[in-house]
Design an enzyme around this catalytic site. Sequence first.
Site, short mmCIF file in Angstrom:
data_model
loop_
_atom_site.label_atom_id
_atom_site.label_comp_id
_atom_site.label_asym_id
_atom_site.label_seq_id
_atom_site.Cartn_x
_atom_site.Cartn_y
_atom_site.Cartn_z
N GLU A 88 29.31 21.81 -20.19
CA GLU A 88 28.91 22.86 -19.26
C GLU A 88 29.22 24.22 -19.87
O GLU A 88 30.37 24.66 -19.88
CB GLU A 88 29.64 22.70 -17.92
CG GLU A 88 29.14 21.56 -17.06
CD GLU A 88 27.82 21.88 -16.37
OE1 GLU A 88 27.37 23.05 -16.45
OE2 GLU A 88 27.24 20.96 -15.77
N ASP B 250 17.93 22.91 -15.19
CA ASP B 250 18.94 23.74 -14.53
C ASP B 250 18.21 24.75 -13.67
O ASP B 250 17.27 25.40 -14.13
CB ASP B 250 19.82 24.45 -15.56
CG ASP B 250 20.95 25.22 -14.90
OD1 ASP B 250 21.97 24.59 -14.57
OD2 ASP B 250 20.79 26.44 -14.70
N PHE C 198 16.73 20.04 -0.70
CA PHE C 198 18.11 19.98 -1.21
C PHE C 198 18.49 21.33 -1.79
O PHE C 198 17.65 22.19 -2.01
CB PHE C 198 18.26 18.86 -2.25
CG PHE C 198 17.34 18.99 -3.44
CD1 PHE C 198 17.76 19.65 -4.59
CD2 PHE C 198 16.07 18.46 -3.42
CE1 PHE C 198 16.93 19.77 -5.69
CE2 PHE C 198 15.22 18.57 -4.52
CZ PHE C 198 15.65 19.22 -5.66
N GLY C 199 19.79 21.51 -2.01
CA GLY C 199 20.26 22.76 -2.58
C GLY C 199 19.94 23.95 -1.69
O GLY C 199 20.25 23.95 -0.50
N ASN D 201 20.95 13.97 -9.68
CA ASN D 201 20.18 14.25 -8.46
C ASN D 201 18.89 13.44 -8.42
O ASN D 201 17.92 13.77 -9.13
CB ASN D 201 19.87 15.75 -8.38
CG ASN D 201 19.36 16.16 -7.02
OD1 ASN D 201 18.71 15.39 -6.33
ND2 ASN D 201 19.67 17.38 -6.63
N LYS E 190 5.48 21.73 -1.34
CA LYS E 190 6.46 22.35 -2.23
C LYS E 190 6.05 22.21 -3.68
O LYS E 190 6.16 23.16 -4.48
CB LYS E 190 7.84 21.71 -2.01
CG LYS E 190 8.92 22.28 -2.93
CD LYS E 190 10.25 21.57 -2.74
CE LYS E 190 11.27 22.05 -3.75
NZ LYS E 190 12.56 21.34 -3.64
#
Length: 218
Positions: free
Chosen positions: A69, A97, A174-175, A44, A197
């Site tokens: 993962e 994460d 995003f997300g 990302n 932000k």
Amino acid sequence: EEIGGEKMQRITGKKMNQKTKKQTMNQPKKEMKNKKEIVFVTTNPHKVKEAQNLLKDYTVTQIDLHLPELQAPQEDIVLAKASAACLELNKPVVVDDTGFYINALGGMPGQYGAHFIKALGTEKIGRIASVFDDKTVLFKTCVAYAEPGKKPLVFVGEVVGKILDKPRGGNHGFGYDPLFVPDGHTKTYAEMTTEEKNKISQRRQAFLKLAEYLEAHQ
């Protein structure tokens, strides 16, 4: 990449004065010399940009690696990934994460937030949230830092807010950014500027903790 004075003249066709030449040749070298590299293992680029804005004394570069993962709490996930990436690259690495914990759903999707976004999208997730009166959400980012020969560390940032029934913010953010309004604010993350932000985000909190650690131990 720095370009020497003579080569710059040939490219531009203009002769630089001595002051400009000196700034072009010397200043970038000083800046580059003082900055250390940290590899951010992620797919990302938005995350890399945010990290670079927060780690101004470092050069943050992006690498995409296939990492394990785990089905585990966020802290364990990032620690495992950072350890694996550091072992493979043999250089300091950062892995993050972010979890989106919707209180009405018992904390789901939590650390599996990226999978939910990919499968459902923000519109459907908003519609699911609209069924419940409780809109409370915890946005949590875990940042793991690992360097060769040392134990990896994790830094956590958290922000509480509410989830909207419909995303707001268009193509910004995003997300889950278009769905999340932090407590004490009226805008979603997606409606905020990068500067707005970065002042309050959970990622900022985590990366500032990392920056403080690096400053104290470098």
